[in-house]
Design an enzyme around this catalytic site. Structure first.
Site, mmCIF file in Angstrom:
data_model
loop_
_atom_site.group_PDB
_atom_site.id
_atom_site.type_symbol
_atom_site.label_atom_id
_atom_site.label_comp_id
_atom_site.label_asym_id
_atom_site.label_seq_id
_atom_site.Cartn_x
_atom_site.Cartn_y
_atom_site.Cartn_z
ATOM 1 N N LYS A 10 0.773 -1.306 -0.132
ATOM 2 C CA LYS A 10 -0.242 0.053 0.075
ATOM 3 C C LYS A 10 0.772 1.241 0.096
ATOM 4 C CE LYS A 10 1.189 0.926 4.503
ATOM 5 N NZ LYS A 10 1.850 2.155 4.938
ATOM 6 N N ASP A 135 -1.400 -1.748 11.038
ATOM 7 C CA ASP A 135 -1.864 -1.820 9.684
ATOM 8 C C ASP A 135 -2.595 -3.061 9.090
ATOM 9 O OD1 ASP A 135 -0.625 0.537 8.952
ATOM 10 O OD2 ASP A 135 1.103 0.088 8.090
#
Ligand code: C5P
Length: 290
Positions: A10, A135
């Site tokens: 990401k 995360d």
């Protein structure tokens, strides 16, 4: 039977830290965008126990690896005493702000749950993921998301029109940045430490139009403050990419800088200019948005 899974990474289009919490973590709001640069994981049922191997010999293959810990937590929560052989093929740079290790842990939870007949509900997977790292819940799904809390509270979003058909140039400087170090050193930058909430929603609203330029003016990362002070070269990278027309930002706690470009051809051209200016030592990739 061997199960093969891709494990994407990401970038953070925005990472706005809102303050330090009593538990030592930081409240934040972030806009996360999946990127199509993937590690690969293979899973094979085996005798009881977890056997992990990895092409990158600098990574631990025991409880020091998030993949191993995710597998342990899965077997414990599911009450399963079987075992698994896992191989991790790393392609995403380490300590890069791209969430590679977090993605590997989430992919492991999803793969083992599938392999053993879905014994754990999605809420349980999210709970285990959040316990392993801030995360990790993001990587249990495959959409852009707005995340709050310490990053573990995810609101999945539709793909952003402003990013349709764009390409991302990723530039890793050849050194990593430790996430705990970045957060600790934020303490010396009170403005960056105590951001005002609302920037994430504003960015999301703008990303829902076709106007990348306006949206990109809202790209922001509080953790650039400590990273740029210690590694001024990263600021020069960002400025160079912006001067060449790209929307550039450091991702996560660094050290990767990314540039959202018009398309893959433009991204490669900017990459070539970057190489002429700064030399061949950076790792670079041009990738699509997942
Ligand atoms: O949750 P994760 O293991 O990714 O966090 C790594 C470290 O980053 C934490 O130990 C903490 O120092 C810092 N961190 C933080 N606030 C967050 C996320 C991470 O202070 N929201």
């Amino acid at each position: 039977m061997i199960m093969l899974k891709k494990s994407p990474c990401k970038v953070n289009l925005l990472l706005n830290i809102l303050g330090r919490r009593p538990d030592g973590f930081h409240d934040l709001e972030t806009v996360m965008q999946p990127v199509n640069l993937c590690d690969e994981l293979t899973f094979e049922r085996a005798q009881p126990g977890i056997e992990l191997s990895c092409n990158d010999k600098s990574l631990p293959v025991d409880g020091g690896n998030l993949v191993f810990r995710a597998a342990e937590k899965f077997f414990f929560a599911a009450g399963i005493s079987d075992g698994v052989k896992i191989h991790l093929e790393k392609k995403i740079p380490l300590a890069a702000g791209l969430g590679g290790g977090s993605g590997n842990a989430a992919t492991t939870l999803l793969a083992l749950n599938e392999m053993f007949g879905n014994p754990l509900a999605p809420e349980k997977l999210s709970e285990i993921a959040a316990g392993l790292g801030s995360d990790i819940p993001f990587f249990l799904q495959h959409q852009p998301a707005l995340a709050v809390g310490r990053g573990e509270k995810i609101r999945a979003l539709d793909n952003f029109p402003a990013l349709a058909n764009r390409a991302i140039l990723l530039i890793h400087p050849g050194f990593g940045i430790s996430t705990p170090w970045a957060y600790q050193n934020l303490a010396r930058f009170p403005n960056a430490l105590n951001g005002q909430p609302g920037r994430a929603q504003q960015l999301v609203t703008r990303l829902r139009t076709n106007d990348l330029k306006t949206a990109a003016s809202d790209f922001y990362n509080s953790l650039e403050a400590p990273a740029f002070e210690k590694f001024p070269i990263l600021k020069l990278y960002k400025e160079f990419l912006a001067a060449n027309g790209a929307a550039a930002l450091m991702s996560g706690s660094g050290s990767t800088t990314f540039a959202v470009c018009e398309n893959a051809t433009v991204a490669r051209e900017i990459g070539e200019k970057f190489k002429s200016k700064f030399g061949p030592n950076c790792w670079m990739a041009v990738v699509g948005l997942d």
